[in-house]
Scaffold this active site. Structure first.
Site, PDB file in Angstrom:
ATOM      1  CE1 TYR A 193      -2.838   3.235   1.044  1.00 32.91           C
ATOM      2  CE2 TYR A 193      -1.586   3.306   2.908  1.00 32.91           C
ATOM      3  CZ  TYR A 193      -2.590   3.958   2.171  1.00 32.91           C
ATOM      4  OH  TYR A 193      -3.166   5.180   2.507  1.00 32.91           O
TER       5      TYR A 193
ATOM      6  NE  ARG B 244      -1.969  -4.754  14.300  1.00 33.63           N
ATOM      7  CZ  ARG B 244      -2.670  -3.807  14.187  1.00 33.63           C
ATOM      8  NH1 ARG B 244      -3.793  -4.200  13.611  1.00 33.63           N
ATOM      9  NH2 ARG B 244      -2.360  -2.643  14.490  1.00 33.63           N
TER      10      ARG B 244
END
Length: 328
Positions: free
Chosen positions: A140, A281
């Site tokens: 992204y 994460r």
């Protein structure tokens, strides 16, 4: 003269359309409605279609006297971009190429680009400056950086001047209550927290509490969506005045930890909002905060709704009124 807003039925785009209309601008909106919502468009002239359809886009420019573009239309989920980078290159990069080519064909020479601080990747320093290295850590961010670079070369070759605005976390809702944040799937922290308060989730997951921050949870920069809209409109004004192409960071300049956001949401909603610590994460930096001194100095921009309580309260009002979102 009209301002074209691509992705103008989306979250930040719709708030920018609302602000443009309040300031008396003529507004044209292009949105595929794959992620946006027709009901979020409070006025202006809406065209439903895809930027990659150059015949469709050419018609929009032929039928309207457009002098500037604000470009929001893009796929924007970091996790999805890592699983399907082709989608992001095709939609984000190729879509922007089509837009710039049609702009050039119709001699429209001003574009404000909604970029991202994900172009920086892991920060070299906090707060992040516009002059810092750009080394995205996900597809992204890489496509957004490619879009910025494309604009630079279109400026060099064709004189299409651009302002790119890099920021982290848009939050909150229009304080008139008419529009707000409605994503599917929802990935942003504040609306996910508010889903717990609404009874739509049992708890909020906190991914890691052992970071090198005061309370161990990640720190992020939050900006009220209407303040972001204001920055985009100020950037249009800067280009209309003959301003040169430029990159600006947008941010509060201070940042809040995940635990701080949850605690403030508890106070605003009056709900206990249970939190569960989960493993970290991959790729989550400890702290991401942008310096917006350049925007403050050159655009005259400063966030007017920088209280996190105010940001969350506006979002809470929207989600209480529309617990199922727009429900198109």
């Amino acid at each position: 003269m009209a301002v074209l807003v691509t992705g103008g039925a989306g979250y930040i785009g719709s708030h920018t359309v609302a602000e443009l209309l309040e300031r008396g601008e003529e507004v044209v909106i292009v949105d595929s409605l794959q992620q946006g919502h027709r009901e979020a468009v409070l006025g202006g002239k809406l065209y439903v279609g895809d930027l990659r359809d150059k015949a469709f886009l050419g018609k929009v420019f032929e039928e309207n006297d457009i002098d500037a573009v604000i470009h929001f239309a893009a796929s924007s989920l970091v996790g999805e971009s890592m699983k399907d980078p082709g989608k992001y290159y095709h939609n984000n990069v190729y879509g922007t190429l089509c837009l710039l080519e049609v702009m050039n064909e119709h001699q429209v020479k001003r574009i404000v680009f909604s970029s991202t601080a994900a172009t920086y990747g892991e920060p070299e320093q906090v707060p992040i400056l516009e002059t810092d290295r750009t080394l995205p850590t996900n597809a992204y961010g890489e496509t957004k950086l490619a879009m910025e670079n494309m604009m630079k070369w279109f400026d060099t070759a064709h004189g299409i001047q651009y302002i790119s605005l890099r920021y982290f976390n848009a939050a909150g809702a229009h304080e008139g209550g008419r529009i707000g944040e409605d994503h599917d799937p929802e990935t942003h922290l504040i609306p996910i927290i508010l889903q717990v308060a609404l009874g739509k989730r049992a708890h909020i997951s906190v991914f890691g509490d052992d970071y090198a921050t005061p309370d161990g949870t990640c720190i992020r920069d939050y900006i009220h969506v209407t303040d972001l809209a204001d920055a985009h409109i100020r950037a249009v004004g800067k280009l209309r005045e003959g301003g040169a192409s430029r990159v600006y960071n947008l941010g509060n300049g201070k940042g809040f930890s995940v635990n701080e956001v949850i605690e403030i949401a508890r106070r605003v909603t009056g709900h206990p909002i249970p939190a569960v610590i989960e493993p970290r994460r991959a790729g989550d930096p400890a702290s991401l905060v942008a310096s917006s001194e350049r925007a403050r100095t050159e655009l005259g921009w400063a966030p007017q709704r920088d209280s996190l309580e105010r940001i969350i309260a506006s979002a809470w009002a929207w989600h209480q009124a529309r617990p199922d979102g727009y429900n198109d």
